[in-house]
Write a protein that holds these residues in place. Structure first.
Motif, PDB file in Angstrom:
ATOM      1  N   THR A 135      49.196  47.131  38.102  1.00 25.10           N
ATOM      2  CA  THR A 135      47.943  46.378  37.930  1.00 25.10           C
ATOM      3  C   THR A 135      47.308  47.445  36.990  1.00 25.10           C
ATOM      4  OG1 THR A 135      46.704  47.190  39.547  1.00 25.10           O
ATOM      5  CG2 THR A 135      47.908  44.798  39.976  1.00 25.10           C
ATOM      6  N   GLU A 169      39.165  49.240  47.480  1.00 31.31           N
ATOM      7  CA  GLU A 169      39.085  48.111  46.233  1.00 31.31           C
ATOM      8  C   GLU A 169      39.309  46.619  46.719  1.00 31.31           C
ATOM      9  OE1 GLU A 169      40.944  50.691  42.500  1.00 31.31           O
ATOM     10  OE2 GLU A 169      42.081  49.476  43.625  1.00 31.31           O
ATOM     11  N   CYS A 196      40.786  42.888  45.088  1.00 30.76           N
ATOM     12  CA  CYS A 196      41.635  42.400  44.236  1.00 30.76           C
ATOM     13  C   CYS A 196      41.538  40.868  44.040  1.00 30.76           C
ATOM     14  CB  CYS A 196      43.212  42.721  44.362  1.00 30.76           C
ATOM     15  SG  CYS A 196      43.197  44.663  44.254  1.00 30.76           S
ATOM     16  N   THR A 205      43.425  45.836  35.580  1.00 27.27           N
ATOM     17  CA  THR A 205      43.962  44.350  35.515  1.00 27.27           C
ATOM     18  C   THR A 205      45.452  44.557  34.998  1.00 27.27           C
ATOM     19  OG1 THR A 205      41.710  43.597  35.043  1.00 27.27           O
ATOM     20  CG2 THR A 205      43.793  42.038  34.760  1.00 27.27           C
ATOM     21  N   TYR A 243      47.427  40.698  39.302  1.00 28.32           N
ATOM     22  CA  TYR A 243      46.087  40.811  39.797  1.00 28.32           C
ATOM     23  C   TYR A 243      45.023  41.724  38.995  1.00 28.32           C
ATOM     24  CZ  TYR A 243      48.303  39.245  44.147  1.00 28.32           C
ATOM     25  OH  TYR A 243      49.316  38.436  44.894  1.00 28.32           O
ATOM     26  N   SER A 244      43.973  41.634  39.411  1.00 28.53           N
ATOM     27  CA  SER A 244      42.716  42.434  38.667  1.00 28.53           C
ATOM     28  C   SER A 244      41.946  43.019  39.993  1.00 28.53           C
ATOM     29  CB  SER A 244      41.795  41.678  38.010  1.00 28.53           C
ATOM     30  OG  SER A 244      40.666  42.293  37.444  1.00 28.53           O
ATOM     31  N   CYS A 245      41.847  44.131  39.900  1.00 29.40           N
ATOM     32  CA  CYS A 245      41.159  45.075  41.159  1.00 29.40           C
ATOM     33  C   CYS A 245      40.154  45.710  40.526  1.00 29.40           C
ATOM     34  CB  CYS A 245      42.000  45.956  41.801  1.00 29.40           C
ATOM     35  SG  CYS A 245      43.766  44.972  42.466  1.00 29.40           S
ATOM     36  N   GLU A 246      38.977  45.627  41.377  1.00 30.77           N
ATOM     37  CA  GLU A 246      37.765  46.168  40.975  1.00 30.77           C
ATOM     38  C   GLU A 246      37.205  47.138  42.229  1.00 30.77           C
ATOM     39  OE1 GLU A 246      36.582  42.069  41.668  1.00 30.77           O
ATOM     40  OE2 GLU A 246      37.794  42.878  39.868  1.00 30.77           O
TER      41      GLU A 246
END
Length: 310
Positions: free
Chosen positions: A37, A109, A111, A94, A98-101
């Protein structure tokens, strides 16, 4: 000739090993990029949360009694922080899936699916990108298998050339699919940055190491296809050159044999003619020697008869 054939076989094997190594690198890079990601990464600007018992830093500390403010929901909260001081810049990354922050309220984190974040107008393009990536990896596996068969299990040179040609075709097709898939994903991500959810839109972003791996995989894939085609072309040219040399040597040997045969038969014919001439001369002389006493006897007989007649 044996040394030249061994050298040609060694060079062909080295080229095959190089193609297999490049294809394996492309397969590993593409698989790693597909499941990670870190295609794009950057920061997102989000409002700071309110300070509480568990969070004392990177939060908004409102004036007044915190306990009273927490119990009374109707109290207006004031903060002297303005501008970017009211926001946090959290890290995000990203991928295709998935997009993880960064979680600002706790460690770790969180996601969410990037397919859900993409605008509705770009979901079709994103699914095409996913399908192209899967086909890209599958064709790389097929090309790698054919190259390994050509390297380790080909019984003859002709079978090896056929496997080499099919491996080059599959590798080129996989490279084209990979290039299209990477470009489509880049387009979808750029549109999502502008039209995606407000709580996700990046403040600043750049391409990550997964994106570099994906294009590195494409580079290795095209290098493997070029190496395979080069090996196929060189092998065909070498065989044509050897065939040309063989035919030229065969013609020269045949001409030499023809000239030797002509010379042999020519000498034989001259000897037979000379022998026939000598035999004819001997026969003529023998005939002459045999006829001379007969003519002499006939002369004597004529003289005797003449005298008697007279």
């Amino acid at each position: 000739k044996a040394k030249g054939g061994f050298t040609m076989k060694t060079n062909r094997r080295c080229r095959a090993l190089l193609a297999v190594s490049l294809n394996l690198m492309a397969l590993l890079f593409s698989t790693t990029a597909f499941i990670t990601t870190h295609w794009c990464e950057g920061t997102q600007r989000v409002p700071k949360p309110s300070c509480g018992k568990e969070k004392k830093t990177n939060c908004l500390n409102y004036s007044g009694n915190e306990t009273a403010n927490e119990t009374n929901q109707n109290v207006v909260h004031y903060s002297w922080e303005t501008g970017d001081d009211r926001f946090l810049f959290r890290y995000f990354h990203t991928g295709i899936w998935y997009s993880c922050e960064e979680n600002i309220n706790a460690a770790g984190e969180k996601c969410r699916s990037f397919i859900d974040l993409a605008p509705a107008s770009e979901k079709g393009v994103l699914w095409l990108s996913v399908v192209s990536e899967v086909l890209y990896i599958m064709l790389l596996v097929v090309g790698f298998s054919l190259m390994c068969l050509e390297l380790f299990h080909s019984s003859s040179v002709i079978d090896g050339l056929k496997l080499n040609a099919f491996a080059a075709v599959f590798t080129v097709l996989s490279g084209l699919l990979g290039m299209v898939a990477h470009m489509m994903y880049t387009q979808v991500f750029q549109v999502t940055v502008s039209l995606g959810p407000e709580d996700w839109r990046p403040h600043s972003w750049d391409y990550g190491w997964s994106f570099c791996l994906a294009w590195g995989s494409f580079t290795c894939c095209m290098a493997a296809s070029v190496t395979t085609l080069n090996s196929y072309t060189k092998t065909v040219i070498e065989f044509r050159h050897k065939r040309k040399i063989f035919e030229q040597g065969f013609r020269e040997e045949q001409n030499f044999l023809d000239q030797e045969a002509i010379k042999y038969f020519r000498e034989r014919s001259v000897q037979s003619v000379s022998r026939s001439v000598e035999a004819f001369v001997d026969f003529a002389s023998l005939r002459k020697s045999r006829l001379s006493p007969i003519s002499a006897d006939m002369g004597e007989v004529s003289e005797i008869l003449g005298e008697d007649v007279c």
